[in-house]
Enzyme design. Structure first.
Site, mmCIF file in Angstrom:
data_model
loop_
_atom_site.group_PDB
_atom_site.id
_atom_site.type_symbol
_atom_site.label_atom_id
_atom_site.label_comp_id
_atom_site.label_asym_id
_atom_site.label_seq_id
_atom_site.Cartn_x
_atom_site.Cartn_y
_atom_site.Cartn_z
ATOM 1 N NE ARG A 54 -1.575 -2.478 2.789
ATOM 2 C CZ ARG A 54 -1.825 -3.743 2.468
ATOM 3 N NH1 ARG A 54 -2.982 -4.067 1.974
ATOM 4 N NH2 ARG A 54 -0.936 -4.678 2.678
ATOM 5 C CB THR A 55 3.358 2.562 2.396
ATOM 6 O OG1 THR A 55 2.551 2.039 3.449
ATOM 7 C CG2 THR A 55 3.893 3.918 2.776
ATOM 8 C CE LYS A 82 26.512 -5.316 -6.306
ATOM 9 N NZ LYS A 82 26.696 -4.242 -7.284
ATOM 10 N NE ARG A 104 6.958 0.546 4.974
ATOM 11 C CZ ARG A 104 5.742 0.007 4.975
ATOM 12 N NH1 ARG A 104 5.594 -1.259 4.674
ATOM 13 N NH2 ARG A 104 4.677 0.732 5.251
ATOM 14 C CG HIS A 132 3.228 3.796 8.692
ATOM 15 N ND1 HIS A 132 3.414 4.642 7.614
ATOM 16 C CD2 HIS A 132 2.774 2.618 8.167
ATOM 17 C CE1 HIS A 132 3.074 4.001 6.504
ATOM 18 N NE2 HIS A 132 2.694 2.778 6.809
HETATM 19 N N1 CP Z 1 -0.412 -0.156 5.948
HETATM 20 C C1 CP Z 1 0.796 -0.393 5.363
HETATM 21 O O1 CP Z 1 1.796 0.245 5.707
HETATM 22 O O2 CP Z 1 0.790 -1.341 4.388
HETATM 23 P P1 CP Z 1 2.058 -1.782 3.512
HETATM 24 O O3 CP Z 1 3.020 -2.464 4.438
HETATM 25 O O4 CP Z 1 1.504 -2.677 2.459
HETATM 26 O O5 CP Z 1 2.661 -0.524 2.953
#
Ligand code: CP
Length: 304
Positions: A54-55, A82, A104, A132
């Protein structure tokens, strides 16, 4: 606002500005031609060291809808395998002239460190078990869209709080916006610092449900568990899962949320996840507009 690293950094006015801007941008997303020229000439780098559906996709869609150039970097298949460090990866991106870096990373604090190494804006797309913030913003947006307000809303966040960056960011943001949050979890899945968080805590889901306007179920993050936090999946579901019987305890206007990905049948039953009072699919769509708003407000100004 230069970076978006923690939901706790946002004032009430800043958070509302992002939600209000997202509301305006949502109208554009309803048109057949969704693109705006706002970020033409700007470069957004998506830097994903951990898996995401999603993100990652919604940040990419958000940047493209604003006409930014997008570079997608995934640690898998890159020179990270590496042994290249986060700093050297960041400096490589810096050389490409990134105006914004969406990151992320499995390590809590990685976006904060990155912000010291790059000139552009850093947006935290999830760091370890820490935060998040864009998930919390899209969750708040989804609540306001369905229920018309955030002030005074009673929000229950249920499940694996210990490993959840979504829970922490939501508690920080929702308390800033005047909602009343109760975390519901077994004692083993609550962080030791939780008494300092701006929320209530309960171990009893059945007692909390009848009063809740919003029930946000959290994914049980089995991949982050290196010990036994509950006797069995079945026992966890029995005490903390949202199934049809528990769903019946909610008042008629209450909504059910989940950030995804879900463990259907564990923290939430398929029937509840797919019910009309679930916002799970809306949350994904709202993720695009909220992330468009964040990118626009961070790097859309004249002096960038
Ligand atoms: N909600 C969320 O962060 O989903 P993903 O891990 O798929 O990005």
């Amino acid at each position: 606002m230069k970076h978006l690293i923690s939901a706790g950094d946002l004032s009430r006015d800043e958070a509302l500005l992002i939600l209000d801007t997202a509301e305006e941008l949502a109208r554009v997303s309803e048109r057949s031609i969704k693109k705006l020229p706002t970020l033409r000439g700007r470069t957004v780098v998506n830097l994903f060291f951990e898996d995401s559906t999603r993100t990652r996709i919604s940040f990419e869609a958000a940047a493209k809808r604003l006409s930014a150039d997008v570079i997608n970097f995934s640690a898998k298949g890159s020179s990270v395998s590496k042994g290249e460090s986060l700093k050297d990866t960041a400096l490589t991106l810096e050389a490409m002239g990134a105006d914004a870096v969406v990151i992320r990373h499995g390590a809590s604090g990685a976006p904060h460190r990155l912000a010291n190494w790059v000139r552009g804006s850093v947006l935290n797309a999830g760091d370890g078990t820490h935060e998040h913030p864009t998930q919390a913003l899209l969750d708040a947006f989804s609540m306001r869209q369905r229920l018309g307000r955030l002030e005074g809303l009673k929000v229950a966040i249920v499940g694996d709080v210990l490993h959840s960056r979504v829970a922490r960011s939501n508690v920080l943001l929702l308390s800033t916006l005047g909602a009343e949050v109760t975390l519901v979890a077994p004692p083993t899945l609550l962080p030791v610092s939780v008494e300092r968080w701006p929320c209530q805590v309960s171990y009893d889901l059945d007692a909390v449900l009848p009063k809740a306007d919003v029930v946000m179920m959290l994914r049980v993050q089995l991949e982050r568990m290196n010990a036994a936090y509950f006797p069995s999946a079945r026992e966890y579901s029995r005490r903390y899962g949202l199934d049809r019987d528990r769903f019946a305890k909610l008042h008629d206007d209450a909504i059910v949320m989940h950030p995804g990905p879900m463990n259907r049948g564990m923290e939430i039953s398929a029937e509840v996840a797919d019910s009309p009072r679930s916002t799970i699919v809306e949350q994904v769509g709202n993720g695009v507009t909220v992330r468009m708003a964040a990118l626009y407000l961070l790097i859309g100004g004249e002096n960038q």
